[in-house]
Every structure is written in C-alpha cells, then in structure tokens.
Scaffold this motif. Sequence first.
Motif, short mmCIF file in Angstrom:
data_model
loop_
_atom_site.label_atom_id
_atom_site.label_comp_id
_atom_site.label_asym_id
_atom_site.label_seq_id
_atom_site.Cartn_x
_atom_site.Cartn_y
_atom_site.Cartn_z
N ASP A 229 -35.36 15.66 0.10
CA ASP A 229 -35.00 16.95 -0.50
C ASP A 229 -33.60 17.35 -0.06
O ASP A 229 -32.91 16.59 0.62
CB ASP A 229 -36.03 18.04 -0.16
N GLU A 230 -33.18 18.53 -0.43
CA GLU A 230 -31.82 18.98 -0.13
C GLU A 230 -31.53 19.04 1.37
O GLU A 230 -30.39 18.89 1.79
CB GLU A 230 -31.57 20.35 -0.76
N ASN B 88 -26.81 15.05 -7.26
CA ASN B 88 -25.88 16.14 -6.96
C ASN B 88 -25.38 16.05 -5.52
O ASN B 88 -24.19 16.30 -5.24
CB ASN B 88 -26.55 17.49 -7.20
N ASN C 283 -39.56 11.77 -10.53
CA ASN C 283 -39.44 13.23 -10.58
C ASN C 283 -38.01 13.64 -10.95
O ASN C 283 -37.07 13.36 -10.21
CB ASN C 283 -39.84 13.79 -9.21
N PRO C 284 -37.80 14.35 -12.09
CA PRO C 284 -36.45 14.74 -12.49
C PRO C 284 -35.78 15.69 -11.51
O PRO C 284 -34.55 15.67 -11.37
CB PRO C 284 -36.66 15.41 -13.85
N VAL C 285 -36.56 16.51 -10.80
CA VAL C 285 -35.97 17.40 -9.81
C VAL C 285 -35.39 16.60 -8.66
O VAL C 285 -34.26 16.86 -8.21
CB VAL C 285 -37.02 18.42 -9.30
N SER C 286 -36.15 15.61 -8.19
CA SER C 286 -35.65 14.76 -7.11
C SER C 286 -34.43 13.96 -7.55
O SER C 286 -33.49 13.75 -6.77
CB SER C 286 -36.76 13.80 -6.64
N LYS C 287 -34.43 13.51 -8.81
CA LYS C 287 -33.26 12.82 -9.34
C LYS C 287 -32.02 13.69 -9.24
O LYS C 287 -30.95 13.24 -8.80
CB LYS C 287 -33.49 12.45 -10.81
N ALA C 288 -32.16 14.93 -9.66
CA ALA C 288 -31.03 15.86 -9.66
C ALA C 288 -30.57 16.16 -8.24
O ALA C 288 -29.36 16.21 -7.96
CB ALA C 288 -31.41 17.15 -10.39
N VAL C 289 -31.52 16.37 -7.33
CA VAL C 289 -31.17 16.68 -5.94
C VAL C 289 -30.34 15.55 -5.33
O VAL C 289 -29.30 15.78 -4.71
CB VAL C 289 -32.45 16.93 -5.10
#
Length: 266
Positions: A162-163, A191, A182-188
């Motif tokens: 995670d972040e 980024n 998981n798209p959220v994990s991809k973005a984290v």
Amino acid sequence: MKVYVNGKIKEISSKSTLFSIKEEIKKDADVVVYNGFIMKKNIYLKDGDRVVLIKKGELPSKEEMEAQLVARHTPKVHEKIKKVSVGVAGLGGLGSNAAVSLARIGIGRLLLVDFDVVEPSNLNRQQYFVKHIGMKKTDALKEIISWCNPFVKVETLDTFIDESNVVDIFKDVDMIIEAFDNPVSKAVLTNAVLTKMKDKKIVAASGMAGYFSSNTICTTKINDRFYLVGDRENGAQPGNGLMSPRVSIAANHEANAVLRIIMNEK
C-alpha cells in the motif's frame, strides 16, 4: 588458442575440433552446444569459441549452469542480465509467469511480493501446482524457481503493498513488474514509482482477459520509465474471465519488456 569449455578457459591447438574436445573432457555428454547452438556435426574450433557439454539428467554446478546460460544468450547479454534486480508485485497469473521467465534467463535477483495463498482457482493460469494449494504464494513460487534455476537469488516478502510501504519495499531493485488484479493496487504502485522513485522503471499490465486474439496484446512505451502491457480493453469481468493463454502471453510481454530495457533496446 583459447576456447571456453563449460565456462573454463582451455588452451587448444589449431587442429582441435568440437568432438575431440568432447572426447577429452566429457565423453558421455549427450548435448554439445557451440556458441549458443546445439551441434550435431564436427567442426574445427576457433579462438574465443564457447563450448558447453551436457549430460542429460545431470544436475550442473553453478559454474556449469552459468556457462550454459552464457552459451545460449551470448556473453554480452548474460553479463547485463545477471547484474539486474527485479521486483515482482503480485504473484498471480502475471507475476508468477513473468518471474519464472526471468529466472530462466538468469536474472540476478528477484524480489517476490504477495500476501496471498495458492487456491484451486489459481491453477487455471498461474505457475502453481496442486501440491502448492494452501501455501503462501511467495514460498510456492520460490520453490518453483529453484526447480528451474536454483542459482538465481530470490527474496520474498509476504505482505500487502500500500502507500505506506511501497517505496521502502522496492527501494533496492532496478525495475518493478506490476502484476496486480486489483486496480487500486495497480494505481498505488504505478503512481508511487512515477512520482516518488525517480530512479526506477515499471512495467505494468492492463487488459488480457478472455479468449480474444493473442495479437492484440502488445507492449507500449508510455515514457522512459513506464511501459504498459495488454490490449488495454479487455479487463476481467463476468463472462470474460482470466485464462492461461492470454494471461501468460501478457506476463511474458512483461518479462520481455524487462529484458529489452536491460539491453537498452529502443
């Protein structure tokens, strides 16, 4: 003149042949690799040639294993590959397949990161076997890699990314493969790499579900540090599941993107 035989320098005469070296050094060798190619006919050797003699079923030493990789890849390629460390974020269909491909080419170091265990539904596309069900994916994949190249340095981390921890986890690798569902994990992860880890390159994936044409999966260079793999259209959803052929193709696109970056291919 000098040639390399199973990774060691050997002085030979100008009349030495491939098969005479085999008879002298490893008479029971079943396979003779000459400068990266399996040879069936006898030839005269030249200065600087590389010969690998292999007996089928025999476990090579670390030096012999490296000599075989050098013979297949050429010295210039292998010297670059073995100096690189790659972090693999997520050990599912993408990460497990990409990690094994990188291990097979002799990557210097792999950092495998996942928090999950192997379950039966993973077996349709991931690198695991029935015996691994219930095992941590990190432990199972480390075992699998040891079966195909026991000399690759493999480190594992059983955690959720995670972040708060992403920068610290991957601070010591050269490149990162993003292999999350998981798209959220991809973005984290993406980024964090692009904004906080200026010295890292990332190879990410988007769109490899279903049974559509294999030819639509491609690698796109977004910028000098960000490479995106997939067809960028077909995400997993009801009626469009993840299956081995397309997932494996995408995973090996990721592994090949890493290799192209190492070799400075434009």
